[in-house]
Design a protein around this motif. Structure first.
Motif, PDB file in Angstrom:
ATOM      1  N   ARG A   2     -63.722 -22.268 -27.569  1.00 17.83           N
ATOM      2  CA  ARG A   2     -63.236 -22.601 -28.878  1.00 17.83           C
ATOM      3  C   ARG A   2     -63.516 -24.065 -29.188  1.00 17.83           C
ATOM      4  O   ARG A   2     -63.571 -24.915 -28.312  1.00 17.83           O
ATOM      5  N   ALA A  46     -68.114 -13.057 -27.122  1.00 21.23           N
ATOM      6  CA  ALA A  46     -67.359 -11.978 -27.766  1.00 21.23           C
ATOM      7  C   ALA A  46     -67.136 -12.217 -29.254  1.00 21.23           C
ATOM      8  O   ALA A  46     -66.851 -11.274 -29.997  1.00 21.23           O
ATOM      9  N   THR A  47     -67.240 -13.472 -29.698  1.00 19.41           N
ATOM     10  CA  THR A  47     -66.983 -13.806 -31.092  1.00 19.41           C
ATOM     11  C   THR A  47     -68.058 -14.762 -31.584  1.00 19.41           C
ATOM     12  O   THR A  47     -68.798 -15.367 -30.797  1.00 19.41           O
ATOM     13  N   ASN A  50     -67.782 -21.232 -34.311  1.00 20.36           N
ATOM     14  CA  ASN A  50     -67.061 -21.905 -35.391  1.00 20.36           C
ATOM     15  C   ASN A  50     -67.952 -22.986 -35.992  1.00 20.36           C
ATOM     16  O   ASN A  50     -67.717 -24.188 -35.833  1.00 20.36           O
ATOM     17  N   GLN A  68     -70.826 -13.470 -39.161  1.00 16.91           N
ATOM     18  CA  GLN A  68     -69.678 -12.674 -39.561  1.00 16.91           C
ATOM     19  C   GLN A  68     -69.767 -11.302 -38.902  1.00 16.91           C
ATOM     20  O   GLN A  68     -70.851 -10.818 -38.594  1.00 16.91           O
ATOM     21  N   GLN A  69     -68.616 -10.683 -38.723  1.00 11.59           N
ATOM     22  CA  GLN A  69     -68.566  -9.342 -38.159  1.00 11.59           C
ATOM     23  C   GLN A  69     -68.435  -8.324 -39.290  1.00 11.59           C
ATOM     24  O   GLN A  69     -67.535  -8.433 -40.126  1.00 11.59           O
ATOM     25  N   ASN A  85     -70.663  -4.220 -29.488  1.00  9.71           N
ATOM     26  CA  ASN A  85     -70.297  -5.459 -30.186  1.00  9.71           C
ATOM     27  C   ASN A  85     -71.522  -6.109 -30.842  1.00  9.71           C
ATOM     28  O   ASN A  85     -71.723  -7.319 -30.756  1.00  9.71           O
ATOM     29  N   TRP A  88     -72.486  -7.870 -35.827  1.00 10.95           N
ATOM     30  CA  TRP A  88     -72.394  -9.242 -36.300  1.00 10.95           C
ATOM     31  C   TRP A  88     -73.714  -9.625 -36.967  1.00 10.95           C
ATOM     32  O   TRP A  88     -74.770  -9.111 -36.594  1.00 10.95           O
ATOM     33  N   PRO A 121     -72.642 -11.537 -31.436  1.00 13.34           N
ATOM     34  CA  PRO A 121     -71.817 -12.492 -32.171  1.00 13.34           C
ATOM     35  C   PRO A 121     -72.475 -13.849 -32.413  1.00 13.34           C
ATOM     36  O   PRO A 121     -72.194 -14.490 -33.424  1.00 13.34           O
ATOM     37  N   ARG A 122     -73.341 -14.269 -31.517  1.00 16.24           N
ATOM     38  CA  ARG A 122     -74.042 -15.540 -31.715  1.00 16.24           C
ATOM     39  C   ARG A 122     -75.559 -15.330 -31.738  1.00 16.24           C
ATOM     40  O   ARG A 122     -76.333 -16.266 -31.560  1.00 16.24           O
TER      41      ARG A 122
END
Length: 301
Positions: A2, A46-47, A50, A68-69, A85, A88, A121-122
């Motif tokens: 993060r 996983a995400t 930012n 964005q997902q 996953n 994205w 995700p990335r």
């Protein structure tokens, strides 16, 4: 992975500044093993990062910041194979898919679309299945009509349906107006650069299209792609770190597709092997250093 508070504030400020050009991420404090196999790092994220939304590099050698997902379920779409996953993408790709789904929901054969792999995700190299889909500007759309309301498990178990016969030289009996209009609608989106689909489908669409044929130029024959088709978007305006593919040749490309089909039906003999030719070197795994420098910040921010 993060953002620290101060970096997150800076990233949000950049995201809301409204400039046409998105700057590359701040590289201060970024420490990534540049010799690491890229898919081993991108594949476990996983995400999304930012950071302001931005594609970096090319479709097969890049990454995406601020992805964005796609919602797993919408009023006119369902994302498939959720365990991967890979739903994205860059916001422009998300918008294109949603617009396409709304248009196709009005077709009598379907109430929406099934969406296959987009990006991780990335972004970046995937652990399996694709060489492209790295910059958040690619999406696979299933060719079969959608019946919405599937559970997560059903989305894992449901098999996509093939639309080809004779190794892709022809469409089969499942191909109809829904498939034609689905591909056409995706190609007519001004953001679409290319669509990849099996050659028999392109030949059939060339034969049956009676209106404006400009969209056919974007539809390119490609091996496989008979369960789904692959939509590729152009780089968004102002995305200076993004690399476009060369535009397709002039014309509708129908003759090229027919030549591809002819070669399926009557294969040309392969030229004799050159006994003095050096064997091709195996393609190595992409390393972090092979990607744009901005991708290192995408990994850790």
């Amino acid at each position: 992975m993060r953002l620290p508070t101060i970096l997150m504030a800076a990233a949000l400020a950049l995201a809301s500044c409204g400039t046409a050009t998105v700057p590359e991420p701040d590289m201060r404090g970024v420490a990534v093993d540049r010799n690491a196999v890229a898919k081993s790092l991108f594949g476990v994220a996983a995400t999304g990062s930012n950071l302001p939304a931005a594609p970096y590099g090319g479709y097969s050698r890049g990454c995406v910041a601020g992805a964005q997902q796609l919602a797993e379920t919408g009023p006119t779409w369902q994302a498939m194979r959720l365990s991967r996953n890979r739903n994205w993408a860059h916001p422009e790709t998300i918008d294109m898919v949603q617009r396409l789904s709304r248009k196709m929901a009005s077709h009598p054969a379907s109430n929406g679309i099934y969406v296959g792999d987009m990006s991780q995700p990335r972004g970046g190299p995937m652990t399996s299945g694709h060489a492209s889909h790295q910059s958040g500007l690619d999406a696979d759309i299933w060719l079969m009509p959608a019946t919405l309301g599937l559970s997560r498990q059903q989305r894992e178990d449901l098999s996509a349906v093939s639309m080809r016969r004779a190794a892709g030289a022809y469409t089969n009996a499942r191909w109809g107006s829904f498939q034609h209009e689905l591909v056409k609608a995706a190609a007519q989106d001004p953001r679409t650069a290319r669509i990849f689909i099996f050659p028999g489908a392109k030949v059939r669409m060339c034969a049956e299209e009676t209106g404006n044929r400009d969209w056919l130029r974007k539809v390119r024959p490609w091996a496989g792609h008979h369960y789904h088709f692959h939509v590729r978007l152009t780089c968004p305006d102002g995305a200076e770190g993004c690399v476009n593919q060369d535009p397709p040749p002039p014309g509708d490309g129908c003759a090229d597709a027919q030549a591809w089909v002819d070669n399926i039906l009557n294969p040309r003999p392969a030229p004799p092997a050159d006994p003095d030719a050096r064997p091709a070197q195996p393609r190595g795994e992409l390393r972090v250093a092979d990607l744009p420098q901005a991708c290192q910040a995408v990994l850790v921010r």
